[in-house]
Scaffold this motif. Structure first.
Motif, PDB file in Angstrom:
ATOM      1  N   GLU A   8     -19.827 -35.746 -31.826  1.00  0.00           N
ATOM      2  CA  GLU A   8     -19.061 -34.683 -31.187  1.00  0.00           C
ATOM      3  C   GLU A   8     -18.447 -35.162 -29.880  1.00  0.00           C
ATOM      4  O   GLU A   8     -17.269 -34.924 -29.600  1.00  0.00           O
ATOM      5  CB  GLU A   8     -19.951 -33.466 -30.938  1.00  0.00           C
ATOM      6  N   VAL A   9     -19.256 -35.840 -29.058  1.00  0.00           N
ATOM      7  CA  VAL A   9     -18.767 -36.352 -27.778  1.00  0.00           C
ATOM      8  C   VAL A   9     -17.695 -37.421 -28.011  1.00  0.00           C
ATOM      9  O   VAL A   9     -16.665 -37.458 -27.319  1.00  0.00           O
ATOM     10  CB  VAL A   9     -19.928 -36.933 -26.946  1.00  0.00           C
TER      11      VAL A   9
ATOM     12  N   TRP B  35     -15.794 -31.664 -19.228  1.00  0.00           N
ATOM     13  CA  TRP B  35     -14.550 -32.311 -19.655  1.00  0.00           C
ATOM     14  C   TRP B  35     -13.369 -31.962 -18.749  1.00  0.00           C
ATOM     15  O   TRP B  35     -12.504 -32.806 -18.491  1.00  0.00           O
ATOM     16  CB  TRP B  35     -14.236 -31.933 -21.099  1.00  0.00           C
TER      17      TRP B  35
ATOM     18  N   ARG C  82      -9.843 -37.290 -27.803  1.00  0.00           N
ATOM     19  CA  ARG C  82      -8.792 -36.342 -27.435  1.00  0.00           C
ATOM     20  C   ARG C  82      -8.422 -36.469 -25.957  1.00  0.00           C
ATOM     21  O   ARG C  82      -7.299 -36.156 -25.561  1.00  0.00           O
ATOM     22  CB  ARG C  82      -9.235 -34.907 -27.745  1.00  0.00           C
ATOM     23  N   HIS C  83      -9.378 -36.914 -25.150  1.00  0.00           N
ATOM     24  CA  HIS C  83      -9.118 -37.123 -23.729  1.00  0.00           C
ATOM     25  C   HIS C  83      -8.645 -38.543 -23.436  1.00  0.00           C
ATOM     26  O   HIS C  83      -8.557 -38.939 -22.275  1.00  0.00           O
ATOM     27  CB  HIS C  83     -10.384 -36.826 -22.913  1.00  0.00           C
TER      28      HIS C  83
ATOM     29  N   ARG D 278     -14.370 -35.776 -28.866  1.00  0.00           N
ATOM     30  CA  ARG D 278     -13.727 -35.151 -27.705  1.00  0.00           C
ATOM     31  C   ARG D 278     -13.198 -36.217 -26.752  1.00  0.00           C
ATOM     32  O   ARG D 278     -12.147 -36.040 -26.130  1.00  0.00           O
ATOM     33  CB  ARG D 278     -14.709 -34.229 -26.980  1.00  0.00           C
TER      34      ARG D 278
END
Length: 212
Positions: free
Chosen positions: A13-14, A51, A20-21, A17
């Motif tokens: 999950e991390v 985030w 995406r960053h 994300r």
């Protein structure tokens, strides 16, 4: 400049994300000080990542060697660890009345002192013991340009989810109230034990309304 998210163990999950960053992700399987990066965020397993604040954290590293949130206000080095480790820590810090850091969320720059902090931290952790005291000793040994971030940057470490207080349903809250008849066929709710007080208040309001 390469910004890297360093994880102590894989977290799908991390990692998703982070992509995406636009962050490169590295899974640490050895010395942190040997990982290639310009600026890094080192995250312990189960840590909630803020985030929306990451760009600010990396921006701080243009000036500072490292940055991490304070752990808990009111908790100092004298409150954690075994007496022997506290004594070892006091030899370095000179005082145990100092706040601790949430090193589970550590921003660090690839500067000489930033790298030295990681190496010293690993040395202090080699013998086991209290992680927060080990990190504190490393900071005092290296003396990097260090920024203590507000505690609001961190959350309790817990399976990657931010802990929220349990919410009682409106039905549950209402079930703990009692009904008071303030006029024929007219009722209001109040806490148990406040019936007489509530009744007097409403009667006064009703009398005032009739006088107008």
């Amino acid at each position: 400049m390469t910004d890297v998210l360093i994880l102590r163990e894989p977290d799908k999950e991390v990692q998703a994300r982070a992509k995406r960053h636009r962050l490169e992700v590295v899974i640490a399987d050895g010395s942190l000080a040997e990982i290639e990066f310009d600026r890094a965020l080192i995250v312990a397993p189960g840590t909630v990542i803020p985030w929306d604040l990451l760009r600010h954290g990396f921006h701080f590293l243009k000036r500072w060697d490292a940055a991490t949130p304070l752990w808990r206000y009111g908790k100092v080095a004298a409150d954690v660890g075994a007496p022997a480790e506290q004594k070892r820590t006091q030899k370095i810090t000179r005082d145990l009345r100092v706040l601790l850091y949430a090193q589970e969320l550590l921003f660090v720059r690839s500067s000489p002192d930033g790298r030295a902090l990681l190496a010293a931290w690993e040395e202090e952790m080699a013998g086991g013991g209290e992680a927060r005291l080990a990190f504190l000793r490393a900071v005092y040994r290296v003396k990097p340009l260090f920024l203590a971030l507000p505690r609001t940057w961190s959350s309790e470490v817990q399976s990657g989810r931010r802990k929220r207080p349990a919410r009682r349903s409106s039905q549950s809250r209402r079930s703990k109230l009692v009904r008071v008849e303030i006029a024929p066929g007219r009722y209001v709710r109040c806490k148990p034990g406040d019936e007489e007080k509530t009744l007097k208040q409403w009667r006064r309001q009703l009398r005032r309304g009739r006088r107008r």
